[in-house]
Design a protein around this motif. Structure first.
Motif, PDB file in Angstrom:
ATOM      1  N   MET A 247     -61.729  15.028  45.715  1.00  0.00           N
ATOM      2  CA  MET A 247     -61.827  14.788  47.061  1.00  0.00           C
ATOM      3  C   MET A 247     -62.081  16.069  47.841  1.00  0.00           C
ATOM      4  O   MET A 247     -62.576  16.099  48.832  1.00  0.00           O
ATOM      5  CB  MET A 247     -60.554  14.033  47.426  1.00  0.00           C
ATOM      6  CG  MET A 247     -60.487  12.671  47.109  1.00  0.00           C
ATOM      7  SD  MET A 247     -58.983  11.763  47.605  1.00  0.00           S
ATOM      8  CE  MET A 247     -58.901  11.445  49.287  1.00  0.00           C
ATOM      9  N   THR A 248     -61.438  17.204  47.215  1.00  0.00           N
ATOM     10  CA  THR A 248     -61.657  18.655  47.855  1.00  0.00           C
ATOM     11  C   THR A 248     -62.902  19.057  47.564  1.00  0.00           C
ATOM     12  O   THR A 248     -63.374  20.060  48.084  1.00  0.00           O
ATOM     13  CB  THR A 248     -60.425  19.339  47.207  1.00  0.00           C
ATOM     14  OG1 THR A 248     -60.744  19.740  45.944  1.00  0.00           O
ATOM     15  CG2 THR A 248     -59.072  18.997  47.580  1.00  0.00           C
ATOM     16  N   GLN A 249     -63.961  18.468  46.655  1.00  0.00           N
ATOM     17  CA  GLN A 249     -65.062  19.052  46.218  1.00  0.00           C
ATOM     18  C   GLN A 249     -66.174  18.255  46.595  1.00  0.00           C
ATOM     19  O   GLN A 249     -67.409  18.954  46.567  1.00  0.00           O
ATOM     20  CB  GLN A 249     -65.230  19.129  44.772  1.00  0.00           C
ATOM     21  CG  GLN A 249     -63.869  20.085  43.999  1.00  0.00           C
ATOM     22  CD  GLN A 249     -63.966  19.747  42.576  1.00  0.00           C
ATOM     23  OE1 GLN A 249     -64.203  19.035  41.909  1.00  0.00           O
ATOM     24  NE2 GLN A 249     -63.160  20.894  41.947  1.00  0.00           N
ATOM     25  N   SER A 255     -59.037  19.173  52.661  1.00  0.00           N
ATOM     26  CA  SER A 255     -57.999  20.099  52.246  1.00  0.00           C
ATOM     27  C   SER A 255     -56.798  19.186  51.490  1.00  0.00           C
ATOM     28  O   SER A 255     -56.776  18.102  51.732  1.00  0.00           O
ATOM     29  CB  SER A 255     -57.311  20.719  53.404  1.00  0.00           C
ATOM     30  OG  SER A 255     -58.283  21.404  54.160  1.00  0.00           O
ATOM     31  N   LEU A 256     -55.995  19.809  50.822  1.00  0.00           N
ATOM     32  CA  LEU A 256     -55.139  19.005  49.853  1.00  0.00           C
ATOM     33  C   LEU A 256     -53.832  19.860  49.948  1.00  0.00           C
ATOM     34  O   LEU A 256     -53.435  20.925  49.817  1.00  0.00           O
ATOM     35  CB  LEU A 256     -55.572  19.014  48.418  1.00  0.00           C
ATOM     36  CG  LEU A 256     -54.410  18.404  47.425  1.00  0.00           C
ATOM     37  CD1 LEU A 256     -54.296  17.010  47.746  1.00  0.00           C
ATOM     38  CD2 LEU A 256     -55.043  18.570  46.064  1.00  0.00           C
ATOM     39  N   TYR A 257     -52.692  18.946  50.290  1.00  0.00           N
ATOM     40  CA  TYR A 257     -51.400  19.407  50.381  1.00  0.00           C
ATOM     41  C   TYR A 257     -50.434  18.398  49.239  1.00  0.00           C
ATOM     42  O   TYR A 257     -50.468  17.296  49.540  1.00  0.00           O
ATOM     43  CB  TYR A 257     -50.830  19.404  51.735  1.00  0.00           C
ATOM     44  CG  TYR A 257     -49.358  19.590  51.967  1.00  0.00           C
ATOM     45  CD1 TYR A 257     -49.146  21.053  51.826  1.00  0.00           C
ATOM     46  CD2 TYR A 257     -48.341  19.001  51.752  1.00  0.00           C
ATOM     47  CE1 TYR A 257     -47.824  21.623  52.150  1.00  0.00           C
ATOM     48  CE2 TYR A 257     -46.964  19.281  51.924  1.00  0.00           C
ATOM     49  CZ  TYR A 257     -46.673  20.734  52.160  1.00  0.00           C
ATOM     50  OH  TYR A 257     -45.184  21.087  52.105  1.00  0.00           O
ATOM     51  N   THR A 258     -49.930  19.043  48.442  1.00  0.00           N
ATOM     52  CA  THR A 258     -49.265  18.332  47.441  1.00  0.00           C
ATOM     53  C   THR A 258     -47.701  18.499  47.764  1.00  0.00           C
ATOM     54  O   THR A 258     -47.108  19.512  47.826  1.00  0.00           O
ATOM     55  CB  THR A 258     -49.537  18.955  46.077  1.00  0.00           C
ATOM     56  OG1 THR A 258     -50.816  18.912  45.767  1.00  0.00           O
ATOM     57  CG2 THR A 258     -48.815  18.156  44.892  1.00  0.00           C
ATOM     58  N   VAL A 259     -47.151  17.537  47.319  1.00  0.00           N
ATOM     59  CA  VAL A 259     -45.615  17.290  47.787  1.00  0.00           C
ATOM     60  C   VAL A 259     -44.812  17.260  46.349  1.00  0.00           C
ATOM     61  O   VAL A 259     -45.031  16.190  45.550  1.00  0.00           O
ATOM     62  CB  VAL A 259     -45.097  16.147  48.517  1.00  0.00           C
ATOM     63  CG1 VAL A 259     -43.638  15.933  48.860  1.00  0.00           C
ATOM     64  CG2 VAL A 259     -45.916  16.060  49.636  1.00  0.00           C
ATOM     65  N   PRO A 260     -44.233  18.337  45.772  1.00  0.00           N
ATOM     66  CA  PRO A 260     -43.909  18.450  44.642  1.00  0.00           C
ATOM     67  C   PRO A 260     -42.757  17.405  44.057  1.00  0.00           C
ATOM     68  O   PRO A 260     -42.645  16.927  43.066  1.00  0.00           O
ATOM     69  CB  PRO A 260     -43.128  19.706  44.700  1.00  0.00           C
ATOM     70  CG  PRO A 260     -42.909  20.128  45.889  1.00  0.00           C
ATOM     71  CD  PRO A 260     -43.990  19.481  46.977  1.00  0.00           C
TER      72      PRO A 260
END
Length: 284
Positions: A247-249, A255-260
């Motif tokens: 989806m970022t490519q 933009s991607l924000y990952t919640v650990p």
């Protein structure tokens, strides 16, 4: 904290009109719509909505999709699905009398946002997609199908909270107060005592009448031209890491924000998650 008011309008299905309830926070020239997940309701966004209204000085609208929360229920459960949801959101947009909106959507609400954003002449300006994407694996849908539409009875709010903590562990590290808030806003007190979940079990109809398979919406993705932020729970089984990367490519190159510390789906209540959404919407 910004003030809010509870409002409603009327949607239309093949079996008649139904109530569309929504909570409206704050005031401002810009409007943000926050759309919830499959079995949830607009109160999931109380924390985020108050923050956006206070800090960005925008109007934030949190609808209950038909069959959930304070909204009406459809006489024919076969009508629960994206054509109806999109139609109802078009009614809501008309009621709000705005030319453009920003959209924050969790899971089902993210898919509604994607479908609206991909339309010619879309009113969506910026799009936040919380833990969903153009590919949804069968295994995740089967997991959801195991609980959606259940109609358990709870003796008290403590039992509701215990159920939600187990069922929605993927929401991440919520505080005790946040879990209690979710229990209070996810359930309806019954006339004879006890509680039931605040949704129509008929929303599960789609899982009952058709075989569950992978969902592939990749042809939709390049039709989205707006700036996009994707929020993903690091342990999510619904938005796979490979899907999020793609989806970022491609398409709008999100933009991607990952919640650990979350799976499906981050609750958007923790300070870092709220800040990620707020900062993205603040631009432009």
């Amino acid at each position: 904290m910004s003030s809010f008011v509870d409002k409603s309008c009327q949607g239309l299905s093949a079996t008649g009109f139904h109530r569309l309830a929504y909570r409206e926070w704050g005031h401002g020239a810009r409007t943000v719509i926050c759309a919830h997940g499959l079995t949830r309701n607009g109160r999931d966004f109380d924390v985020l909505a108050a923050e956006l209204a206070d800090r960005l000085k925008v109007r934030v609208v949190c609808p209950d999709v038909v069959g959930r929360g304070r909204s009406g229920r459809l006489a024919n459960p076969d009508l629960y699905g994206y054509p109806q949801y999109l139609s109802d959101m078009a009614v809501l947009l008309a009621r709000l009398d705005v030319e453009q909106v920003d959209w924050v959507g969790t899971s089902m609400g993210g898919l509604i946002g994607m479908m609206l954003a991909a339309q010619p002449g879309s009113p969506i300006r910026r799009l936040v997609i919380n833990d969903v994407g153009p590919f949804i694996p069968k295994q995740a849908l089967e997991r959801i199908g195991d609980y959606v539409g259940l109609d358990p009875f709870f003796a008290d709010l403590a039992a509701v909270e215990a159920y939600l903590r187990e069922q929605y562990a993927g929401f991440g590290a919520l505080t005790d107060a946040q879990w209690r808030h979710m229990a209070e806003t996810s359930s309806d007190a019954q006339p004879d005592g006890g509680y039931r979940l605040a949704y129509d079990p008929g929303i599960a109809r789609i899982f009952q009448v058709s075989a569950v398979s992978d969902v592939d919406l990749w042809p939709l993705w390049p039709l989205i031209r707006q700036p996009v932020l994707v929020v993903r729970g690091a342990q999510s089984d619904l938005l796979l890491a490979d899907t999020a990367t793609r989806m970022t490519q491609e398409g709008p190159r999100a933009s991607l924000y990952t919640v650990p510390d979350a799976g499906h789906a981050p609750a958007l209540m923790a300070a870092d998650q709220v800040a990620a959404v707020r900062d993205f919407l603040a631009h432009g």
